[in-house]
Scaffold this motif. Structure first.
Motif, PDB file in Angstrom:
ATOM      1  N   ALA A 280       0.768  -1.297  -0.126  1.00 45.21           N
ATOM      2  CA  ALA A 280       0.235   0.053  -0.096  1.00 45.21           C
ATOM      3  C   ALA A 280       0.913   0.846   0.182  1.00 45.21           C
ATOM      4  N   ALA A 281       1.887   1.575   0.698  1.00 40.51           N
ATOM      5  CA  ALA A 281       2.508   2.323   0.923  1.00 40.51           C
ATOM      6  C   ALA A 281       3.826   2.829   0.067  1.00 40.51           C
ATOM      7  N   GLN A 282       4.214   1.545  -0.529  1.00 38.23           N
ATOM      8  CA  GLN A 282       4.665   1.631  -1.817  1.00 38.23           C
ATOM      9  C   GLN A 282       3.987   2.051  -3.217  1.00 38.23           C
ATOM     10  N   THR A 283       3.027   1.972  -3.534  1.00 35.39           N
ATOM     11  CA  THR A 283       2.411   2.116  -4.485  1.00 35.39           C
ATOM     12  C   THR A 283       1.167   3.124  -4.706  1.00 35.39           C
ATOM     13  N   GLY A 284       1.862   4.317  -3.287  1.00 32.27           N
ATOM     14  CA  GLY A 284       0.914   6.150  -3.551  1.00 32.27           C
ATOM     15  C   GLY A 284      -0.414   5.634  -2.763  1.00 32.27           C
ATOM     16  N   PHE A 285      -1.309   4.578  -1.986  1.00 35.11           N
ATOM     17  CA  PHE A 285      -2.145   4.859  -1.540  1.00 35.11           C
ATOM     18  C   PHE A 285      -1.728   5.624  -0.291  1.00 35.11           C
ATOM     19  N   PRO A 286      -3.295   6.483   0.373  1.00 34.57           N
ATOM     20  CA  PRO A 286      -3.065   6.971   1.467  1.00 34.57           C
ATOM     21  C   PRO A 286      -2.459   6.419   3.177  1.00 34.57           C
ATOM     22  N   THR A 287      -3.397   5.018   2.792  1.00 33.00           N
ATOM     23  CA  THR A 287      -3.599   4.331   3.976  1.00 33.00           C
ATOM     24  C   THR A 287      -3.883   2.832   3.586  1.00 33.00           C
ATOM     25  N   THR A 288      -3.538   1.781   4.635  1.00 31.69           N
ATOM     26  CA  THR A 288      -3.695   0.103   4.173  1.00 31.69           C
ATOM     27  C   THR A 288      -5.228   0.327   4.119  1.00 31.69           C
ATOM     28  N   SER A 289      -5.994   0.425   5.011  1.00 33.18           N
ATOM     29  CA  SER A 289      -7.226   0.729   5.227  1.00 33.18           C
ATOM     30  C   SER A 289      -8.184   0.978   3.421  1.00 33.18           C
ATOM     31  N   ASN A 290      -7.208   1.998   3.231  1.00 32.52           N
ATOM     32  CA  ASN A 290      -7.684   2.929   1.659  1.00 32.52           C
ATOM     33  C   ASN A 290      -7.462   2.197   0.562  1.00 32.52           C
ATOM     34  N   PHE A 291      -5.834   1.511   0.757  1.00 32.69           N
ATOM     35  CA  PHE A 291      -5.666   0.383  -0.440  1.00 32.69           C
ATOM     36  C   PHE A 291      -6.469  -1.134  -0.236  1.00 32.69           C
ATOM     37  N   ARG A 292      -7.027  -2.032   0.964  1.00 33.32           N
ATOM     38  CA  ARG A 292      -7.981  -2.492   0.375  1.00 33.32           C
ATOM     39  C   ARG A 292      -9.513  -2.457   0.010  1.00 33.32           C
ATOM     40  N   SER A 293      -9.897  -1.325   1.011  1.00 37.34           N
ATOM     41  CA  SER A 293     -10.716  -1.251   0.092  1.00 37.34           C
ATOM     42  C   SER A 293     -11.198  -0.519  -1.420  1.00 37.34           C
ATOM     43  N   GLN A 294     -10.288   0.676  -1.930  1.00 31.44           N
ATOM     44  CA  GLN A 294     -10.504   0.191  -3.556  1.00 31.44           C
ATOM     45  C   GLN A 294     -10.013  -0.887  -3.971  1.00 31.44           C
ATOM     46  N   PHE A 295      -8.982  -1.918  -3.809  1.00 29.68           N
ATOM     47  CA  PHE A 295      -8.778  -3.270  -4.406  1.00 29.68           C
ATOM     48  C   PHE A 295     -10.059  -4.017  -4.402  1.00 29.68           C
ATOM     49  N   PRO A 302     -10.156  -9.540  -1.869  1.00 28.47           N
ATOM     50  CA  PRO A 302      -9.167  -8.504  -1.155  1.00 28.47           C
ATOM     51  C   PRO A 302      -7.931  -9.580  -1.542  1.00 28.47           C
ATOM     52  N   PRO A 303      -6.874  -8.117  -1.167  1.00 29.84           N
ATOM     53  CA  PRO A 303      -5.152  -8.753  -1.625  1.00 29.84           C
ATOM     54  C   PRO A 303      -4.493  -9.407  -1.325  1.00 29.84           C
ATOM     55  N   GLY A 304      -5.262 -10.246  -0.277  1.00 28.63           N
ATOM     56  CA  GLY A 304      -4.848 -11.433   0.128  1.00 28.63           C
ATOM     57  C   GLY A 304      -5.641 -12.989  -0.611  1.00 28.63           C
TER      58      GLY A 304
END
Length: 319
Positions: A280-295, A302-304
Motif C-alpha cells: 500500500a505504501a509502495q504504490t501510493g495509497f494513503p493508508t492500508t485500509s484505503n488500499f484494501r477498500s479500493q482493491f 481482497p489483496p490476500g
C-alpha cells in the motif's frame, strides 16, 4: 438426462467448443448414469476451429431437441452468424430452451437479439467492443458468468467451466456438481470475478499526446500526487490536461493514477512476499485500509485472496 447441443460455427474457438463437451461429459448421477447427452450441431457439415477441421454429425434441427444450447466463441466475434443459426436460436428461446454462451459467444446471442435488456458478460478484452456494438445489453464485464434463468453468459475461456458447473449444480445439486468439478480438477466456485484478471491502465499502444505524462505517472504514482502535480509535469493547465485525458482515455487524470496504482499493487502481490501494508505504501495509497477498500471494490477480491490465486506457491508474509 438433459440433452445439450453445442453449436459449432465457422471459426469456433476450440477451447470453447470442448469446454461443455468435457464438463458435461464428466457428470455422473449417484446411480452412475450420465447426467447429460451432448451433441455437436452446426449449419455446415465441416467447420474450421483454429488449426482444426471438424466434421459435424448434427444439423441445426438438433437445437429443436435440446434442453440446453451452448454457443462457443468465434475467432472473429464480429463476423455475422449465418441467418439460419440466428433464426434457430430465436426459435429455441421462444420455446423456453436454455441457451448459454462461452466467452465471446455472447456476441452471437446478442446478434440474435436474445440479450437485449438483460445482464450479460463476455471476455474483458472484448467488453468495450461488445458495449459499442450492442448498447441495449446490460454488460457486466467484471463477473465470471451471468444467469438470467433461460439465458446465460460466461466470461473468457475458463469461466466457461465455471458456468457449466453452475448449470450442473442447478440441474442436479451441489454433490453432483462438486464431483464433476473434482473430475475436471477445477473449483466448484472461484472467489471474486473476472475483474481480478483485467490488466489496468497500461500505456496506450499507439502514440498519443499524453505519452510523456503517462510515463511520468508510471514512475511517480507512489507519491502523494495532486491534479496540479500532474498538470505541471505535463506542462499543461489543469483544465487542458483533464480534457485531453477524457478524450484519449475516457478517464480523469486521477482515475488513471488510481488504475496505475492498482496494477502496480497487483504486480507486487504476484511477484513479491511484501506485506499488504508495505505494498500500500509502495504504490501510493494513503493508508492500508484505503488500499484494501479500493482493491476490493475494483478487483473484486481482497489483496490476500488475489495473492493466493496468482502467487500460490510462495511463503507469504502476514497480510
Amino acid at each position: 438426462m438433459h440433452t445439450t447441443a453445442v453449436l459449432a460455427l465457422p471459426d469456433t474457438i476450440p477451447f470453447d467448443l470442448a469446454t461443455p463437451i468435457e464438463t458435461f461429459g464428466r457428470v455422473r448421477l449417484p446411480d452412475g448414469r450420465p447426467g447429460y447427452r451432448t451433441v455437436v450441431a452446426g449449419p455446415e457439415r465441416t467447420i474450421s476451429a483454429g488449426p482444426l477441421r471438424l466434421t459435424i454429425d448434427e444439423g441445426l434441427d438438433a437445437l429443436q431437441r435440446a434442453d440446453l444450447i451452448v454457443v462457443p466463441g468465434r475467432e472473429n466475434p464480429l463476423a455475422p452468424a449465418p441467418p439460419a443459426v440466428l433464426e434457430a436460436l430465436r426459435a429455441a428461446a421462444g420455446r423456453g430452451t436454455r441457451i448459454a454462451s462461452i466467452c465471446v459467444g455472447a456476441f452471437t446471442l446478442a446478434e440474435a437479439g436474445l440479450l437485449d435488456g438483460r445482464e450479460a458478460t463476455t471476455h474483458w478484452l472484448a467488453a468495450d467492443e461488445f458495449a459499442r456494438t450492442y448498447p441495449a445489453v446490460r454488460l457486466n464485464p467484471d463477473v465470471l458468468y451471468t444467469d438470467n434463468g433461460k439465458i446465460l453468459t460466461s466470461a473468457g475461456a475458463v469461466a466457461g467451466i465455471d458456468l457449466c458447473l453452475h448449470i450442473v449444480q442447478n440441474d442436479y445439486g451441489t454433490a453432483v456438481a462438486a464431483d464433476a468439478a473434482r473430475l475436471a480438477v477445477a473449483p466448484l466456485h472461484r472467489p471474486g470475478g473476472q475483474a481480478q484478471y483485467i490488466v489496468r491502465n497500461r500505456a496506450p499502444s499507439r502514440a498519443t499526446a499524453l505519452d510523456q505524462v503517462v510515463a511520468w505517472i508510471e514512475e511517480n504514482a507512489y507519491r502523494d500526487l495532486a491534479l496540479a502535480d500532474i498538470a505541471a509535469a505535463a506542462g499543461l493547465s489543469v483544465r487542458t490536461l483533464t480534457r485531453r485525458f477524457k478524450d484519449e482515455t475516457g478517464q480523469s487524470p486521477m482515475q488513471w493514477v488510481a488504475g496505475v496504482r492498482l496494477r502496480q499493487a497487483q504486480e507486487l502481490l504476484e511477484t513479491t512476499d511484501h506485506t499488504v501494508d508495505r505494498i500500500a505504501a509502495q504504490t501510493g495509497f494513503p493508508t492500508t485500509s484505503n488500499f484494501r477498500s479500493q482493491f476490493g471494490q475494483v478487483v473484486g477480491v481482497p489483496p490476500g485472496a488475489y495473492r493466493k490465486v496468482f502467487r500460490p506457491r510462495t511463503n507469504r508474509s502476514a497480510h
